[in-house]
Write a protein that holds these residues in place. Sequence first.
Motif, PDB file in Angstrom:
ATOM      1  N   GLU A   1       0.835  -1.215   0.000  1.00 13.62           N
ATOM      2  CA  GLU A   1       0.000   0.000   0.000  1.00 13.62           C
ATOM      3  C   GLU A   1       0.861   1.253   0.000  1.00 13.62           C
TER       4      GLU A   1
ATOM      5  N   ASN B   1       2.497   1.655  -3.491  1.00  7.58           N
ATOM      6  CA  ASN B   1       1.538   2.023  -4.537  1.00  7.58           C
ATOM      7  C   ASN B   1       0.977   3.423  -4.372  1.00  7.58           C
ATOM      8  N   THR B   2       1.096   3.996  -3.191  1.00  6.61           N
ATOM      9  CA  THR B   2       0.612   5.359  -2.959  1.00  6.61           C
ATOM     10  C   THR B   2       1.756   6.372  -2.990  1.00  6.61           C
ATOM     11  N   GLY B   3       2.882   5.984  -3.599  1.00  4.67           N
ATOM     12  CA  GLY B   3       3.976   6.935  -3.791  1.00  4.67           C
ATOM     13  C   GLY B   3       4.824   7.177  -2.567  1.00  4.67           C
ATOM     14  N   ARG B   4       4.916   6.206  -1.662  1.00  2.00           N
ATOM     15  CA  ARG B   4       5.755   6.357  -0.469  1.00  2.00           C
ATOM     16  C   ARG B   4       6.758   5.205  -0.401  1.00  2.00           C
TER      17      ARG B   4
ATOM     18  N   SER C   1       7.633   2.253   2.486  1.00  2.00           N
ATOM     19  CA  SER C   1       7.579   0.845   2.123  1.00  2.00           C
ATOM     20  C   SER C   1       8.886   0.142   2.479  1.00  2.00           C
TER      21      SER C   1
END
Length: 205
Positions: free
Chosen positions: A107, A110-113, A117
Amino acid sequence: LTLPVLLGFWFGGLLLALAYGVSRMGLGLLWKTPLTPLLYPVAVRFGAPLVLTSSLMLAGWLGRFVLAGSYSMDVVGRFTYHYNVILMLTALSSPLIANPIGPYVIEAYNTGRPRRSGDLLGKALRLRVMVIAPLLVVTIVCGNELITVLARQEYTAAGGLLALLTPIALLAIVSSTFEQVLFLERRTAVIGRCYVAAGAMQLGL
């Protein structure tokens, strides 16, 4: 405990897991999900290299046949039992740590972090090592006693085999972490090549 009873427990557990998953998700959701054929070529291109991961499993199976052709049933049986003990310990840390953290890793990426991650992956790796390291030490020190509880006495006559096999557990944890990084980066071809190379090396050794 007979083999049919053992297989019955195994299949029964799989059926219970399937029934629970279907009950939580609902057959209606599956039935109503639209078919999108245009996604399938993309999915096949993405997932096809991951099929090569079976090459390492195949190498492990073939390795047993090679051993059986050169050594007695007693030797192959002891090796297989000790090897499976290490694999069991390796797998123990996955449902306890890797599986619960995994969705948050995906998550965040996929949310640009990606930094978040990566931090979560690093924590999962450290926690898995912290869980498995004491178990490996106990297995090395008290391996014969442990095996005597679980199996017949003759399975203990393998010298320091458990100690020789313990690095497999740590290497498996580290490699699965790097594999998840490659998976997030959609570099499935690299994962496939790694498994093919590993399988070839295992067969060669």
